[in-house]
Design a protein around this motif. Structure first.
Motif, PDB file in Angstrom:
ATOM      1  N   THR A  65       0.532  19.344   6.156  1.00  0.00           N
ATOM      2  CA  THR A  65       0.001  18.008   5.924  1.00  0.00           C
ATOM      3  C   THR A  65       1.112  16.967   5.986  1.00  0.00           C
ATOM      4  O   THR A  65       2.292  17.280   5.795  1.00  0.00           O
ATOM      5  N   LYS A 104      -3.984  14.372   5.532  1.00  0.00           N
ATOM      6  CA  LYS A 104      -4.080  14.587   6.972  1.00  0.00           C
ATOM      7  C   LYS A 104      -2.984  15.558   7.414  1.00  0.00           C
ATOM      8  O   LYS A 104      -1.852  15.480   6.954  1.00  0.00           O
ATOM      9  N   ILE A 113      -6.110   7.381  14.041  1.00  0.00           N
ATOM     10  CA  ILE A 113      -5.927   7.533  12.597  1.00  0.00           C
ATOM     11  C   ILE A 113      -4.893   6.539  12.081  1.00  0.00           C
ATOM     12  O   ILE A 113      -5.063   5.928  11.026  1.00  0.00           O
TER      13      ILE A 113
END
Length: 381
Positions: A65, A104, A113
């Protein structure tokens, strides 16, 4: 790379495979296998390990992440950050970055994003453009680091749109600067910190540099101030202390000062010496130019408060204490001083920072520049 080798004593084959460094821990891994009866058997085993490592790396990269990578990046980055800067970074990370991007994975982050991240900060959080740019600067630096490790395509950063930052400097013109410097003749109970304001406006020094200035940092004969230490936050709790700014001779910034400031500093030093004699051994001798009556350093909040009180007693616009630095720069620009000299006085990392900050501050300079062409090339009627 790894080569199959034969053990001359045992007659068997072996290899040592370098697995490279872990992108996060930086630890190097090696895989050694021995005892193969034939070279072909060793080659098959080597190929199998390489395939497993490739698959494991791909899985690890997909699952990593942004928050995990950011955490390790911050630990490494904080080593070279001042405590005050580190605190600012941590606030940006905790409040603005992790809530949106923390969960994310780096593999799934793309330009869409990232652009949504900017929209969230701008439309939902309603942050100032300057704050958004600072926050995104951290994100892009982290992703740049991930890119160098092969975890992210840095080209995705080039298409992100950021809100336009309209800078409007609040500065004093020449007459207003003169009014302020003449305050000793118009204000009865003038703040003892006034000398600090004078230093700031005549040198462009930052507040922390002014509050950390010592008498030994001033060469009265050469009319030079050396920036060797600053007063700054030194821990995560927000406590203040002195930070050494001059690790090497080349790192020490030098600022030439006018004769008028030399005279003001000498007068101020007489006050300090008098207070030292009165308090004797109880005087906290930090050798500070700007200090409390007992010699201790001045808290930035008290310094700002004294500045505000001083300006309120004069018929000039109220500006921030930091705007004295801007006023210094714009005054020099108005006098056609080379921007490179201004950059050196202000201590900007490069001249681009200076030009971007002050190019819009004096629109009349563009008219003056155009006028130079008329003077040189206009034809007579």
């Amino acid at each position: 790379m790894s080569k199959i080798k034969k053990d001359p004593k045992r007659g068997t084959y072996f290899f040592v495979l370098d697995g490279g460094r872990d992108p996060i821990t930086k630890k190097r891994t090696q895989y050694k296998r021995t005892g193969f009866k034939s070279k072909n058997e060793a080659e098959v085993a080597l190929a199998k390990i390489r395939l497993e490592l490739s698959q494991n790396k791909a899985i690890k990269n997909v699952k990593m992440t942004f928050g995990d990578f950011l955490k390790d990046w911050m630990e490494a980055k904080s080593i070279k950050l001042k405590p005050s800067t580190k605190k600012n970074y941590e606030e940006q990370v905790f409040y603005n970055i992790l809530p949106v991007l923390g969960d994310k994975t780096i593999a799934e982050i793309d330009d869409k994003i990232l652009q949504n991240f900017i929209f969230t900060l701008h439309n939902k959080r309603e942050l100032a453009p300057s704050t958004i740019r600072t926050t995104y600067g951290i994100v892009s630096e982290v992703l740049g680091s991930a890119s160098r490790k092969g975890l992210f395509d840095q080209m995705l950063l080039s298409d992100i749109s950021l809100p336009r930052e309209v800078k409007k400097l609040r500065v004093w013109d020449e007459d207003q600067i003169n009014t302020f410097l003449n305050a000793p003749n118009t204000i009865l109970n003038l703040s003892r910190h006034f000398i600090g304001f004078v230093i700031s406006i005549l040198t462009g020094m930052r507040m922390g540099e002014v509050l950390g200035l010592r008498w030994k940092d001033i060469d009265f004969d050469k009319q030079i101030i050396y920036i060797r230490q600053t007063l700054s936050k030194i821990d995560e709790e927000g406590n203040y202390g002195f930070i050494d700014e001059g690790k090497t001779a080349s790192a020490i910034r030098t600022i030439y000062i006018p004769t008028s400031l030399i005279h003001s500093l000498k007068e101020h030093r007489q006050l300090i010496e008098k207070e030292q004699k009165i308090l004797g051994d109880s005087y906290l001798n930090y050798d500070l130019v700007l200090c409390a009556k007992n010699g201790n350093w001045v808290h930035p909040n008290n310094f700002r408060r004294a500045f505000k009180v001083t300006v309120e007693q004069l018929d000039i616009p109220m500006i921030r204490l930091h705007d004295l630095r801007h006023s210094h720069a714009t005054f020099l620009l108005s006098k056609q001083v080379n921007p490179k000299i201004i950059q050196e006085r202000l201590g900007h990392k490069n001249i681009t920072v200076t030009l971007n900050t002050y190019s819009h501050a004096l629109p009349s300079m563009q008219l003056e520049a155009v006028g130079k062409f008329d003077e040189a090339f206009s034809k007579g009627d």
